[in-house]
Design an enzyme around this catalytic site. Structure first.
Site, PDB file in Angstrom:
ATOM      1  CB  CYS A 101      -0.905   0.072   1.265  1.00 33.11           C
ATOM      2  SG  CYS A 101      -1.938  -1.416   1.324  1.00 33.11           S
ATOM      3  NE  ARG A 120      -7.325  -3.414   1.949  1.00 31.37           N
ATOM      4  CZ  ARG A 120      -8.292  -4.209   2.133  1.00 31.37           C
ATOM      5  NH1 ARG A 120      -9.403  -3.721   2.204  1.00 31.37           N
ATOM      6  NH2 ARG A 120      -8.289  -5.240   2.705  1.00 31.37           N
ATOM      7  CG  LEU A 121      -1.799  -4.000  -4.227  1.00 32.07           C
ATOM      8  CD1 LEU A 121      -2.648  -3.757  -5.576  1.00 32.07           C
ATOM      9  CD2 LEU A 121      -0.262  -3.979  -4.563  1.00 32.07           C
ATOM     10  CG  ASN A 146       3.968   0.212   2.212  1.00 32.11           C
ATOM     11  OD1 ASN A 146       3.594  -0.701   1.720  1.00 32.11           O
ATOM     12  ND2 ASN A 146       4.873   0.962   1.825  1.00 32.11           N
ATOM     13  N   GLY A 147       2.936  -2.670   3.762  1.00 36.83           N
ATOM     14  CA  GLY A 147       3.845  -3.813   3.899  1.00 36.83           C
ATOM     15  C   GLY A 147       3.156  -5.133   4.107  1.00 36.83           C
ATOM     16  CD  GLU A 148       1.374  -8.098   2.615  1.00 37.90           C
ATOM     17  OE1 GLU A 148       0.671  -8.639   3.605  1.00 37.90           O
ATOM     18  OE2 GLU A 148       0.623  -7.845   1.614  1.00 37.90           O
ATOM     19  CG  ASP A 195      -0.846  -7.749   7.407  1.00 37.40           C
ATOM     20  OD1 ASP A 195      -1.589  -6.940   7.232  1.00 37.40           O
ATOM     21  OD2 ASP A 195       0.229  -7.662   6.860  1.00 37.40           O
TER      22      ASP A 195
END
Length: 633
Positions: A2, A52-53, A78-80, A103
């Site tokens: 994101c 948001r992606l 932003n991230g995982e 998450d």
């Protein structure tokens, strides 16, 4: 993946704050085309924005900004976080207190349970985040361990208009009315030394990057405090204290850690694939991915018409052996050149690693089929893959027999030599005596292995000379160049990239290996990434893989003399260079004339000038207006 942005203006209350935030969020739409969200607290003057992606939790339960269950924390992320389900289990036994399975929600629950810094220390992943603490009226900015995800911030404006601006990319920050378009002259100098704006700087005065592995807390009085939750120096020290000397043990250690990292990074609610060049790094990631998924991995590669830059045949051979669902695209020189005018917008500040072009093209190609792609980046820095490491090691072997007292004059010369002269000598093809005979001394290597701008040296007595250079690259070249290149190229087409080699456990394992298990002596010199080669042998015949190391690049030198000449002529015209005032116009004109004639190859330096001037030339396109900008020392 994101994008996030926002601002905190403790003394400014604007009716138009919501409209300003919408503009900032719109600037990073490509980072998250699926949805946008904003959250403001007008009393506190805080505004958080998000693009948001959707990768995990595709429903609205994963929407951001997200508020914690108690209402204390407001988060944009932003991230995982790859181990977030494990974190949930550790928090409450996996109870159903969560609204969804994102998450982001896991992080917020962790912040309330363990605190923000401790939660990040327990988290495995790549991320950048901004979190507002509504109880303590403090803003937290944080970034992942190795710097995979970007995060810029800085105070701008004065008095009542003063605001702390932050965002995943500079193009969001410059949309705020408090932003001041002042070019940082020191960053321009550093850019020419590194071909990117390095370390914690940005091209704009007063705007910096959050350091990897760090949480920055900004209080209501404007004072900031940083806390490191992970430090590469500590990882190196622990690794040196627990060295693995046995080759079999080393292979098993790295194999287990890397396989676990790949497995963890396959979590996704959308299509996932991998880049495949046919080299050691990407081939190993794909082999482990194929094994972990139990299915057919999707792989992507691009080829070029110019044989010297074409890796498609190698990638195809690996894909056929591993039986992946492989797609390749042969791009023409015109396809590649068509990307160049858009590079300043994509990279947002001067960036001159020319492999940015094929990186964008393969990202664009993959995005037509998947939303997430794994890459093999990081292996060279962790396991000694660059040919310059072998060259440095060979040089060190030649000079280590010279008494230390006789090496001191060369060391003094190396320390006095500015970085730009180093590069200029290399570009000109001059023998860089100071580099080989000064910077390869122990003390000089300690100085080189210092992250620019933070004053933290990694001069550990247990490291070999080449390991010092690898540490320097992990602190500098990797986050400043390689990861910036991949993040911006992929995010420009809304593709999430993941880097298993940069998993914290893989990084720790790499530093446990004895130096000769990374760079192995051979009859012909040294072979890098020895351990990775042994692991890959378990999956792919060496005959398919073995070939000279090939960079992921394009023939910039020839293009500048041919199809890019008119474009370059315009940007490198002396009157244009004098207007920007950032480079020595006469000197550049001389270099350009020599390059065009074929008498010299100045492509690397000229590309750096071109990317700088192209960035200056397009600034009005993003609404900042560079007409009043000035360079500052």
């Amino acid at each position: 993946m994101c994008g996030l942005t926002g601002f905190w203006a403790p003394d400014a209350r604007r009716e138009e704050d919501s409209a300003i935030l919408h503009q900032m969020v719109a600037a990073i739409r490509s980072r998250g085309p699926d949805a946008k969200g904003i959250w403001t607290d007008p009393v506190a003057g805080i505004a958080l924005g998000h693009r948001r992606l959707s990768v995990l939790e595709l429903s609205d339960a994963g929407a951001q900004p997200m508020i914690s269950s108690s209402g204390r924390f407001a988060l944009v992320f932003n991230g995982e976080i790859y181990n977030h389900l494990n974190l949930r289990e550790r928090m409450n036994g996996g109870s159903s207190d969560f609204r969804g399975h994102s998450d982001t929600e896991t992080l917020l629950a962790g912040f309330e349970r363990w605190g923000l810094t401790e939660t990040l220390a327990r988290s495995t992943g790549m991320f950048a985040l901004a979190c507002w603490d509504r109880w303590d009226r403090a803003l937290y900015l944080a970034r992942d361990r190795m710097g995979e995800k970007p995060l810029y911030y800085g105070w701008q404006g004065v008095d009542a208009d003063r605001a702390l601006l932050f965002g995943s990319e500079l193009k969001a920050i410059v949309r705020h009315p408090a932003f001041e378009a002042r070019i940082d002259r020191a960053s321009v100098t550093a850019y020419f030394a590194r071909l990117c704006v390095p370390s914690l700087r940005s091209i704009w005065a007063g705007i910096n990057k959050v350091a990897p592995g760090t949480v920055l807390r900004i209080g209501e009085n404007g004072e900031s405090r940083s806390e490191t939750y992970w430090d590469l120096g500590d990882v190196i020290a622990e690794g040196v204290a627990n060295r693995v000397e046995n080759p079999r043990e080393a292979i098993e250690l790295v194999h287990d850690r890397l396989a676990a990292a790949v497995r963890s990074q396959l979590i996704s609610d959308v299509p996932l694939g991998a880049f495949l060049s046919g080299g050691i790094d990407s081939s190993l990631i794909v082999a482990l991915m194929q094994q972990a998924s139990g299915g057919t991995a999707r792989t992507f590669s691009i080829g070029f018409e110019e044989a010297a830059f074409n890796e498609a045949d190698h990638a195809r051979a690996v894909a056929e052996h591993l039986q992946t669902d492989h797609r390749e695209l042969v791009v023409t020189a015109e396809d590649a050149r068509a990307v160049i005018p858009d590079l300043p917008r994509i990279y947002d500040e001067p960036f001159a690693d020319s492999s940015q072009v094929p990186t964008f093209l393969v990202s664009q190609f993959a995005r037509g089929h998947v939303t997430v792609a794994l890459s093999g980046d990081g292996a060279d820095e962790l396991f000694g893959g660059y040919t310059r490491y072998a060259s440095a090691l060979a040089a060190w072997r030649r000079i280590e027999v010279i008494p230390a007292a006789l090496r001191q004059p060369w060391q003094a010369l190396a320390q006095a030599m500015p970085a730009w002269l180093d590069r200029a000598m290399a570009i000109a093809g001059a023998p860089n005596i100071a580099n080989f005979y000064g910077r390869m001394t122990d003390q000089a290597l300690g100085r080189l292995a210092t992250r620019p701008g933070d004053g933290v040296a990694l001069d550990h007595p247990g490291l070999s000379p080449v390991e010092h250079l690898m540490a320097q690259d992990q602190l500098g070249y990797l986050p400043d160049d390689v990861l910036v290149k991949v993040d911006r190229a992929a995010m420009a087409v809304s593709l999430e990239t993941r880097v298993p080699f940069l998993d914290a456990q893989v990084v720790a394992a790499s530093w446990r290996l004895a130096s000769n298990l990374k760079h192995r002596p051979t009859d012909g010199g040294f072979v890098g990434k020895w351990v990775l080669r042994q692991i890959l042998d378990l999956y792919v015949p060496r005959a398919i893989i073995e070939r000279p190391k090939q960079g992921f690049g394009v023939p910039i030198a020839a293009w500048l003399r041919g199809p890019l000449r008119e474009w370059a002529d315009d940007l490198l015209a002396e009157d244009a260079l004098r207007r920007s005032g950032l480079v020595d116009a006469a000197r550049v004109a001389t270099l350009w004339k020599r390059h065009r004639s074929g008498r010299a190859d100045h492509a690397e330096l000229l590309w750096a000038v071109l990317m700088l001037e192209a960035w200056v030339d397009q600034r009005d396109d993003v609404g900042t207006g560079l007409g009043d900008a000035r360079c500052v020392a």
